[in-house]
Design a protein around this motif. Sequence first.
Motif, mmCIF file in Angstrom:
data_model
loop_
_atom_site.group_PDB
_atom_site.id
_atom_site.type_symbol
_atom_site.label_atom_id
_atom_site.label_comp_id
_atom_site.label_asym_id
_atom_site.label_seq_id
_atom_site.Cartn_x
_atom_site.Cartn_y
_atom_site.Cartn_z
ATOM 1 N N GLY A 50 2.241 -9.775 -45.066
ATOM 2 C CA GLY A 50 1.778 -10.606 -46.174
ATOM 3 C C GLY A 50 0.274 -10.697 -46.278
ATOM 4 N N HIS A 51 -0.152 -11.691 -47.055
ATOM 5 C CA HIS A 51 -1.545 -11.820 -47.447
ATOM 6 C C HIS A 51 -2.342 -12.604 -46.400
ATOM 7 C CE1 HIS A 51 -4.669 -12.198 -50.637
ATOM 8 N NE2 HIS A 51 -4.994 -13.265 -49.913
ATOM 9 N N HIS A 52 -3.401 -12.015 -45.896
ATOM 10 C CA HIS A 52 -4.266 -12.743 -44.969
ATOM 11 C C HIS A 52 -5.547 -13.108 -45.696
ATOM 12 C CE1 HIS A 52 -1.844 -11.657 -41.510
ATOM 13 N NE2 HIS A 52 -1.832 -10.416 -41.950
ATOM 14 N N ARG A 53 -5.988 -14.324 -45.524
ATOM 15 C CA ARG A 53 -7.298 -14.718 -46.050
ATOM 16 C C ARG A 53 -8.242 -14.698 -44.856
ATOM 17 N NH1 ARG A 53 -9.589 -20.008 -48.419
ATOM 18 N NH2 ARG A 53 -10.934 -19.126 -50.022
ATOM 19 N N ILE A 54 -9.190 -13.785 -44.891
ATOM 20 C CA ILE A 54 -10.046 -13.579 -43.719
ATOM 21 C C ILE A 54 -11.445 -14.121 -43.988
ATOM 22 C CG2 ILE A 54 -11.103 -11.785 -42.276
ATOM 23 C CD1 ILE A 54 -8.467 -10.160 -43.061
ATOM 24 N N LEU A 127 -9.819 -23.251 -39.151
ATOM 25 C CA LEU A 127 -8.555 -22.520 -38.990
ATOM 26 C C LEU A 127 -7.381 -23.343 -39.503
ATOM 27 C CD1 LEU A 127 -8.596 -20.975 -35.388
ATOM 28 C CD2 LEU A 127 -8.988 -19.831 -37.546
ATOM 29 N N LYS A 128 -6.470 -22.678 -40.185
ATOM 30 C CA LYS A 128 -5.247 -23.365 -40.590
ATOM 31 C C LYS A 128 -4.252 -23.259 -39.432
ATOM 32 C CE LYS A 128 -6.905 -24.241 -44.569
ATOM 33 N NZ LYS A 128 -7.736 -25.454 -44.541
ATOM 34 N N ASP A 129 -3.043 -23.775 -39.616
ATOM 35 C CA ASP A 129 -2.090 -23.845 -38.507
ATOM 36 C C ASP A 129 -1.930 -22.548 -37.712
ATOM 37 O OD1 ASP A 129 -1.668 -26.418 -38.730
ATOM 38 O OD2 ASP A 129 0.235 -26.288 -39.802
ATOM 39 N N LYS A 130 -1.784 -21.441 -38.446
ATOM 40 C CA LYS A 130 -1.523 -20.195 -37.718
ATOM 41 C C LYS A 130 -2.767 -19.324 -37.665
ATOM 42 C CE LYS A 130 3.361 -20.033 -38.553
ATOM 43 N NZ LYS A 130 4.385 -19.614 -39.481
ATOM 44 N N GLY A 131 -3.919 -19.958 -37.802
ATOM 45 C CA GLY A 131 -5.156 -19.199 -37.833
ATOM 46 C C GLY A 131 -5.452 -18.493 -36.520
ATOM 47 N N TRP A 154 -6.301 -23.915 -28.045
ATOM 48 C CA TRP A 154 -5.790 -22.626 -28.499
ATOM 49 C C TRP A 154 -5.420 -21.762 -27.303
ATOM 50 C CZ3 TRP A 154 -10.694 -21.994 -31.947
ATOM 51 C CH2 TRP A 154 -11.833 -21.994 -31.169
ATOM 52 N N THR A 155 -4.491 -20.843 -27.547
ATOM 53 C CA THR A 155 -4.193 -19.867 -26.502
ATOM 54 C C THR A 155 -5.217 -18.744 -26.642
ATOM 55 O OG1 THR A 155 -2.629 -18.770 -27.951
ATOM 56 C CG2 THR A 155 -1.719 -20.319 -26.378
ATOM 57 N N ILE A 156 -5.580 -18.170 -25.539
ATOM 58 C CA ILE A 156 -6.631 -17.155 -25.550
ATOM 59 C C ILE A 156 -6.109 -15.865 -24.935
ATOM 60 C CG2 ILE A 156 -8.956 -16.562 -24.769
ATOM 61 C CD1 ILE A 156 -9.478 -19.590 -24.474
ATOM 62 N N LYS A 157 -6.298 -14.779 -25.653
ATOM 63 C CA LYS A 157 -6.044 -13.455 -25.081
ATOM 64 C C LYS A 157 -7.375 -12.722 -25.065
ATOM 65 C CE LYS A 157 -1.281 -12.868 -26.457
ATOM 66 N NZ LYS A 157 -0.296 -11.971 -27.055
ATOM 67 N N CYS A 206 -8.304 -16.093 -30.187
ATOM 68 C CA CYS A 206 -7.957 -17.511 -30.011
ATOM 69 C C CYS A 206 -6.977 -17.905 -31.114
ATOM 70 C CB CYS A 206 -9.198 -18.379 -30.107
ATOM 71 S SG CYS A 206 -10.483 -17.890 -28.955
ATOM 72 N N THR A 207 -5.810 -18.357 -30.695
ATOM 73 C CA THR A 207 -4.788 -18.751 -31.660
ATOM 74 C C THR A 207 -4.551 -20.242 -31.526
ATOM 75 O OG1 THR A 207 -3.788 -16.591 -31.329
ATOM 76 C CG2 THR A 207 -2.475 -18.202 -32.520
#
Length: 223
Positions: A50-54, A127-131, A154-157, A206-207
Amino acid sequence: MTMGTCSTQAYGEAWYWDKRYAHESGPFDWYQNYSTMAPLINLYLPRSHGHHRILVVGCGNSAFSEEMADDGYAEVVNIDISSVVIEAMQKKHSNRPQLTWTLDSLLCGNNSRLNAGNMLEEVWRVLKDKGVYILITYGAPTYRLHLLRDSCLWTIKLHVIEKLVSGESPEHPIWKLTDPVPLDDDGSSVEAVLGQNPDIHYIYICTKDLSLKAGPKHEVAVE
Ligand SMILES: C[S@@+](CC[C@H](N)C(=O)[O-])C[C@H]1O[C@@H](n2cnc3c(N)ncnc32)[C@H](O)[C@@H]1O
């Protein structure tokens, strides 16, 4: 990349960048370019989903956003504190509806001076919820990780990529770009895997994860 004679203190000042962009029309990509980063961007922001707003913060005159648009990303919002570069980019890309260029600062809301802590708080707010916040930096985890963890939930990878030599990536990378590097609590696991002071850039993914509120504050995703 040249640091010039100016101290890095001026990097948060519009006058510094206005002066610089008045003489450097670019395009110029700091650190990496879109083609080296594309496998990772496509992994975390799959165009098929879908559409990502970056939002590109501090876009400068880099070709990164235009190459993202050419690669299929339909909405890339670019902001920068330099009016000189924003006007130049608006003119240059007037034929690309996927791209917008706005004079803005990440910290315009509260007029704070830029520092790592308040910048991260501001990213968190934007960031929105799933940013997903993607940060590319020379800062190793032993030094950078606590700043990221202490500021936000946030979780970090962590991913790594070799610094470019004459605009090219090395043929045999130190680590596969799309595989997260094992990340322990203090970041020392990274040195164990990659050795001391490797010539790389670190990419922190970062999520936003509100569930971390309920558990221990400083949680890190370990792959
Ligand atoms: C090192 S350059 C990076 C340019 C580009 N992102 C690249 O990778 O080539 C940093 C950019 O951030 C902008 N900048 C500095 N502080 C900022 C802030 N608080 N908000 C938005 N942009 C900022 C500067 O004007 C400059 O264009």
